[in-house]
Write a protein that holds these residues in place. Structure first.
Motif, PDB file in Angstrom:
ATOM      1  N   PHE A  32       4.015 -14.804   1.497  1.00 48.20           N
ATOM      2  CA  PHE A  32       3.618 -13.418   1.267  1.00 48.20           C
ATOM      3  C   PHE A  32       2.994 -13.273  -0.365  1.00 48.20           C
ATOM      4  CE2 PHE A  32       6.825  -9.914  -0.806  1.00 48.20           C
ATOM      5  CZ  PHE A  32       6.451  -9.264  -0.391  1.00 48.20           C
ATOM      6  N   GLU A  33       3.020 -13.535  -1.030  1.00 44.25           N
ATOM      7  CA  GLU A  33       1.739 -13.686  -2.222  1.00 44.25           C
ATOM      8  C   GLU A  33       0.153 -12.937  -1.314  1.00 44.25           C
ATOM      9  OE1 GLU A  33       1.035 -16.133  -5.688  1.00 44.25           O
ATOM     10  OE2 GLU A  33       2.878 -17.428  -4.896  1.00 44.25           O
ATOM     11  N   ALA A  34      -0.093 -14.159  -0.672  1.00 46.75           N
ATOM     12  CA  ALA A  34      -1.490 -14.127   0.025  1.00 46.75           C
ATOM     13  C   ALA A  34      -1.531 -12.827   0.529  1.00 46.75           C
ATOM     14  CB  ALA A  34      -1.935 -14.910   1.269  1.00 46.75           C
ATOM     15  N   ASN A  78      -3.197  -5.019  -1.738  1.00 47.97           N
ATOM     16  CA  ASN A  78      -3.169  -4.535  -2.385  1.00 47.97           C
ATOM     17  C   ASN A  78      -4.882  -3.353  -2.779  1.00 47.97           C
ATOM     18  OD1 ASN A  78      -3.352  -4.644  -5.644  1.00 47.97           O
ATOM     19  ND2 ASN A  78      -1.033  -3.586  -5.473  1.00 47.97           N
ATOM     20  N   GLY A  79      -5.834  -5.061  -2.951  1.00 50.27           N
ATOM     21  CA  GLY A  79      -7.070  -4.788  -3.354  1.00 50.27           C
ATOM     22  C   GLY A  79      -7.235  -3.979  -2.255  1.00 50.27           C
ATOM     23  N   ILE A  80      -7.192  -3.706  -1.155  1.00 52.67           N
ATOM     24  CA  ILE A  80      -8.258  -3.198   0.509  1.00 52.67           C
ATOM     25  C   ILE A  80      -7.264  -2.139   0.850  1.00 52.67           C
ATOM     26  CG2 ILE A  80      -9.057  -6.381   1.026  1.00 52.67           C
ATOM     27  CD1 ILE A  80      -7.411  -4.648   3.917  1.00 52.67           C
ATOM     28  N   ALA A  81      -6.142  -1.840  -0.111  1.00 51.72           N
ATOM     29  CA  ALA A  81      -5.372   0.016   0.716  1.00 51.72           C
ATOM     30  C   ALA A  81      -6.443   0.888   0.560  1.00 51.72           C
ATOM     31  CB  ALA A  81      -4.375  -0.222  -0.611  1.00 51.72           C
ATOM     32  N   PRO A  82      -7.294   1.184  -0.532  1.00 56.59           N
ATOM     33  CA  PRO A  82      -8.451   2.261  -1.093  1.00 56.59           C
ATOM     34  C   PRO A  82      -8.862   2.580  -0.374  1.00 56.59           C
ATOM     35  CG  PRO A  82      -7.492   1.173  -3.147  1.00 56.59           C
ATOM     36  CD  PRO A  82      -6.988  -0.014  -1.987  1.00 56.59           C
ATOM     37  N   TRP A  83      -9.673   0.879   0.464  1.00 57.22           N
ATOM     38  CA  TRP A  83     -10.102   1.284   1.712  1.00 57.22           C
ATOM     39  C   TRP A  83      -9.958   1.647   2.604  1.00 57.22           C
ATOM     40  CZ3 TRP A  83     -11.935  -3.102   5.341  1.00 57.22           C
ATOM     41  CH2 TRP A  83     -13.108  -2.374   6.156  1.00 57.22           C
ATOM     42  N   LEU A  84      -8.892   0.859   2.942  1.00 54.31           N
ATOM     43  CA  LEU A  84      -7.991   0.925   4.008  1.00 54.31           C
ATOM     44  C   LEU A  84      -8.245   2.659   4.309  1.00 54.31           C
ATOM     45  CD1 LEU A  84      -5.455  -1.761   4.816  1.00 54.31           C
ATOM     46  CD2 LEU A  84      -8.224  -1.703   5.885  1.00 54.31           C
ATOM     47  N   GLU A  85      -7.835   3.783   2.985  1.00 52.97           N
ATOM     48  CA  GLU A  85      -7.516   4.337   2.735  1.00 52.97           C
ATOM     49  C   GLU A  85      -8.398   6.204   2.828  1.00 52.97           C
ATOM     50  OE1 GLU A  85      -3.993   7.454   2.222  1.00 52.97           O
ATOM     51  OE2 GLU A  85      -4.011   5.827   3.154  1.00 52.97           O
ATOM     52  N   LEU A  86      -9.655   5.449   3.732  1.00 51.24           N
ATOM     53  CA  LEU A  86     -10.575   6.197   3.288  1.00 51.24           C
ATOM     54  C   LEU A  86     -10.642   6.283   5.604  1.00 51.24           C
ATOM     55  CD1 LEU A  86     -14.216   4.417   1.993  1.00 51.24           C
ATOM     56  CD2 LEU A  86     -12.935   6.570   1.474  1.00 51.24           C
ATOM     57  N   GLY A  87      -9.867   5.491   6.212  1.00 49.05           N
ATOM     58  CA  GLY A  87     -10.079   5.916   7.643  1.00 49.05           C
ATOM     59  C   GLY A  87     -10.652   5.615   8.667  1.00 49.05           C
ATOM     60  N   ALA A 143       4.651  -2.832  -2.722  1.00 47.91           N
ATOM     61  CA  ALA A 143       4.809  -1.427  -2.783  1.00 47.91           C
ATOM     62  C   ALA A 143       3.118  -0.479  -3.396  1.00 47.91           C
ATOM     63  CB  ALA A 143       5.626  -1.446  -3.715  1.00 47.91           C
ATOM     64  N   GLN A 144       2.605  -1.218  -4.328  1.00 52.32           N
ATOM     65  CA  GLN A 144       1.286  -0.407  -5.155  1.00 52.32           C
ATOM     66  C   GLN A 144       0.368  -0.388  -3.817  1.00 52.32           C
ATOM     67  OE1 GLN A 144      -0.401  -2.944  -8.299  1.00 52.32           O
ATOM     68  NE2 GLN A 144      -1.484  -0.755  -9.154  1.00 52.32           N
ATOM     69  N   GLY A 145       0.527  -1.171  -3.138  1.00 47.47           N
ATOM     70  CA  GLY A 145      -0.573  -1.151  -1.982  1.00 47.47           C
ATOM     71  C   GLY A 145      -0.570  -0.339  -1.206  1.00 47.47           C
ATOM     72  N   CYS A 151      -8.386 -11.983  -6.005  1.00 50.35           N
ATOM     73  CA  CYS A 151      -9.485 -11.326  -6.077  1.00 50.35           C
ATOM     74  C   CYS A 151     -10.393 -10.386  -5.726  1.00 50.35           C
ATOM     75  CB  CYS A 151     -10.073 -12.838  -5.966  1.00 50.35           C
ATOM     76  SG  CYS A 151     -10.268 -13.189  -4.143  1.00 50.35           S
ATOM     77  N   CYS A 152      -9.439  -9.970  -4.676  1.00 47.75           N
ATOM     78  CA  CYS A 152      -9.150  -8.338  -3.192  1.00 47.75           C
ATOM     79  C   CYS A 152      -9.382  -7.304  -4.382  1.00 47.75           C
ATOM     80  CB  CYS A 152      -8.655  -8.784  -2.583  1.00 47.75           C
ATOM     81  SG  CYS A 152      -9.046  -9.508  -1.283  1.00 47.75           S
ATOM     82  N   ALA A 153      -8.753  -7.577  -5.531  1.00 52.00           N
ATOM     83  CA  ALA A 153      -8.604  -6.296  -6.403  1.00 52.00           C
ATOM     84  C   ALA A 153     -10.296  -5.624  -6.687  1.00 52.00           C
ATOM     85  CB  ALA A 153      -8.084  -6.588  -7.836  1.00 52.00           C
ATOM     86  N   ILE A 154     -10.633  -6.622  -6.739  1.00 51.45           N
ATOM     87  CA  ILE A 154     -12.055  -5.915  -7.685  1.00 51.45           C
ATOM     88  C   ILE A 154     -12.993  -5.000  -6.041  1.00 51.45           C
ATOM     89  CG2 ILE A 154     -13.608  -7.954  -6.254  1.00 51.45           C
ATOM     90  CD1 ILE A 154     -15.208  -7.934  -8.426  1.00 51.45           C
ATOM     91  N   PHE A 155     -12.150  -5.632  -4.960  1.00 49.22           N
ATOM     92  CA  PHE A 155     -11.926  -4.474  -3.796  1.00 49.22           C
ATOM     93  C   PHE A 155     -11.970  -2.702  -4.622  1.00 49.22           C
ATOM     94  CE2 PHE A 155     -12.630  -8.317  -1.668  1.00 49.22           C
ATOM     95  CZ  PHE A 155     -14.069  -8.912  -1.716  1.00 49.22           C
ATOM     96  N   LEU A 156     -10.925  -2.070  -5.169  1.00 47.47           N
ATOM     97  CA  LEU A 156     -10.556  -1.451  -5.175  1.00 47.47           C
ATOM     98  C   LEU A 156     -11.563  -0.082  -5.306  1.00 47.47           C
ATOM     99  CD1 LEU A 156      -7.892  -2.266  -5.926  1.00 47.47           C
ATOM    100  CD2 LEU A 156      -7.719  -0.637  -7.965  1.00 47.47           C
ATOM    101  N   ALA A 157     -12.480  -0.359  -5.274  1.00 46.73           N
ATOM    102  CA  ALA A 157     -14.027   0.501  -5.700  1.00 46.73           C
ATOM    103  C   ALA A 157     -14.353   0.807  -4.272  1.00 46.73           C
ATOM    104  CB  ALA A 157     -15.026   0.436  -6.610  1.00 46.73           C
ATOM    105  N   LEU A 158     -14.619  -0.014  -3.059  1.00 45.39           N
ATOM    106  CA  LEU A 158     -15.181   0.489  -2.051  1.00 45.39           C
ATOM    107  C   LEU A 158     -14.023   1.754  -1.596  1.00 45.39           C
ATOM    108  CD1 LEU A 158     -15.252  -3.413  -0.004  1.00 45.39           C
ATOM    109  CD2 LEU A 158     -17.306  -1.443  -0.556  1.00 45.39           C
ATOM    110  N   GLY A 159     -12.564   2.323  -2.252  1.00 46.14           N
ATOM    111  CA  GLY A 159     -11.942   3.371  -1.579  1.00 46.14           C
ATOM    112  C   GLY A 159     -12.651   4.804  -1.988  1.00 46.14           C
TER     113      GLY A 159
END
Length: 401
Positions: free
Chosen positions: A68-70, A76-85, A134-136, A359-367
């Motif tokens: 679950f941690e993984a 959490n980290g890739i969610a903003p990128w996914l949100e671009l659709g 939940a944040q994701g 480490c995936c938290a760094i990918f937020l800016a891909l949103g």
């Protein structure tokens, strides 16, 4: 889901010659995102995560939570990128595939009949990753939450509410309960308002040390926990509270200014070589320690004297320093415990293979879309390069809110 970095290996010169650096940076980020996240998402979507994910730690206590941690940390980290659709671009097509595999992974994670039912609510660790999950969901509401089957939505809400049996510690764990309630409020219109508000009040009224820094309850040590957890969670929680007219939501403006201040300090910690000080705990999160700097870029709250392109350039240097080779991956593509290679001794006892995916938290800016100034600006030297090269640079400005 093959990387579209291939376009540079098939031809002697890049396709776009007028903006090679900008194009290469975003391509590199997306390519690296795929390399890190695919083993987790692919296996969970197929129901084989428990079977295939290894477990590495100095303790056996975290094994039941590791899966679950993984997933929670990847999502959490890739969610903003996914949100671009999805869109018709090569990256958009890849993103569409990732949206589908993420929804399938979620379905397995919350289905008690799945071999990969990993959303197990059991004190205490599960509270952490339920909050990150939940944040994701809040970060990818339109592309993920609204497209999930109603049965999956109902299971998620039930699992999130089940975490109410867990009493958080009087430190950053208070924000985990607040984050979960913020998601429940956003998705159902109701929540436990005391669990939602209490942590925010404590950090606002009791834990602030000044100059953008919070203590973690009674204890404060130098390190990255303000960036890893405290600021990013407070920002996302308060956005929901503001939206629903909850009193504490009025604190959002001040909180964003404090985050802006801390983001400027984080940018200055990145050396000309893309390294950073090894301070505090959770160094095995690697580049995830820059969670807030990437979020500040996403939310467009960087200080006015920081060019978004210099943050992109600095974070790209960090990524390349840590991931330009395969030293951080097992032969099967899983992350190894360490900072830059297999370094088990640098981790705390509660760190395990699943934890590393923070480490995936760094990918937020891909949103931010590819057309944003963060991506389109030319390579820009960040503060430490400017300073050590003897260029004109402003002093570090303190704040007092």
């Amino acid at each position: 889901m093959s990387s579209f970095l291939k376009r540079f290996t098939k031809k002697e010169e890049p396709i776009i010659e007028d903006e090679p650096q900008v194009l290469e940076d975003r391509i590199y980020w997306v390519s690296l995102l795929q390399k890190i996240t695919l083993p987790v998402l692919n296996n969970l979507s197929k129901g084989t995560l428990r079977k295939n994910m290894p477990y590495e730690s100095t303790s056996l206590e975290g094994q039941k939570f590791s899966y679950f941690e993984a997933f929670a940390r990847v999502f959490n980290g890739i969610a903003p990128w996914l949100e671009l659709g999805p869109d018709s671009s090569e990256e958009g097509i890849i993103r569409e595939k990732y949206i589908r595999v993420t929804m399938k992974a979620i379905s397995n994670a919350v289905n008690p009949n799945s071999s990969d039912y990993i959303f197990i609510v059991e004190p205490k660790q599960s509270l952490v990753d339920a909050a990150l999950f939940a944040q994701g969901l809040l970060r990818a509401k339109n592309q993920i939450w609204l497209n999930l089957p109603m049965d999956d939505q109902a299971r998620i809400i039930r699992e999130l509410k089940n975490t109410r049996v867990i009493a958080p510690y009087e430190n950053h764990w208070l924000l985990f309960t607040s984050m979960i309630e913020a998601a429940i409020l956003e998705f159902t219109g109701e929540c436990d308002k005391e669990r939602l508000s209490y942590g925010i009040r404590r950090f606002r009224d009791d834990f602030y040390l000044g100059d953008g820094i919070y203590s973690d309850g009674e204890d404060y040590t130098a390190g990255y926990f303000n960036s890893i957890v405290i600021h990013p969670m407070m920002n996302d929680i308060l956005k929901v509270m503001r939206k629903y007219g909850i009193n504490e939501g009025e604190f959002l403006d001040v909180q964003l200014m404090r985050s802006s201040r801390l983001s400027s300090q984080l940018e200055r910690t990145i050396s000309p070589e893309g390294t950073y000080p090894l301070l505090g705990s959770c160094l095995a999160y690697r580049c995830g320690v820059f969670h807030l700097l990437s979020q500040a870029s996403l939310l467009k709250i960087l200080p006015r004297n920081i060019n978004p392109a210099q943050v992109r350039s600095a974070l790209t240097a960090v990524l390349k320093k840590q991931f330009s080779g395969n030293q951080n991956f097992s032969s099967n593509g899983w992350l190894l415990v360490g900072l830059n290679g297999s370094q088990l001794d640098i981790s705390e006892s509660d760190i395990n293979t699943g934890s590393l995916y923070f480490c995936c938290a760094i990918f937020l800016a891909l949103g931010l879309p590819a057309s944003d100034l963060f991506w389109t600006g030319d390579f820009a030297e960040w503060s430490s390069i400017q300073a050590w090269n003897g260029q004109k640079i402003q002093k570090d400005q303190t704040i007092d809110f």
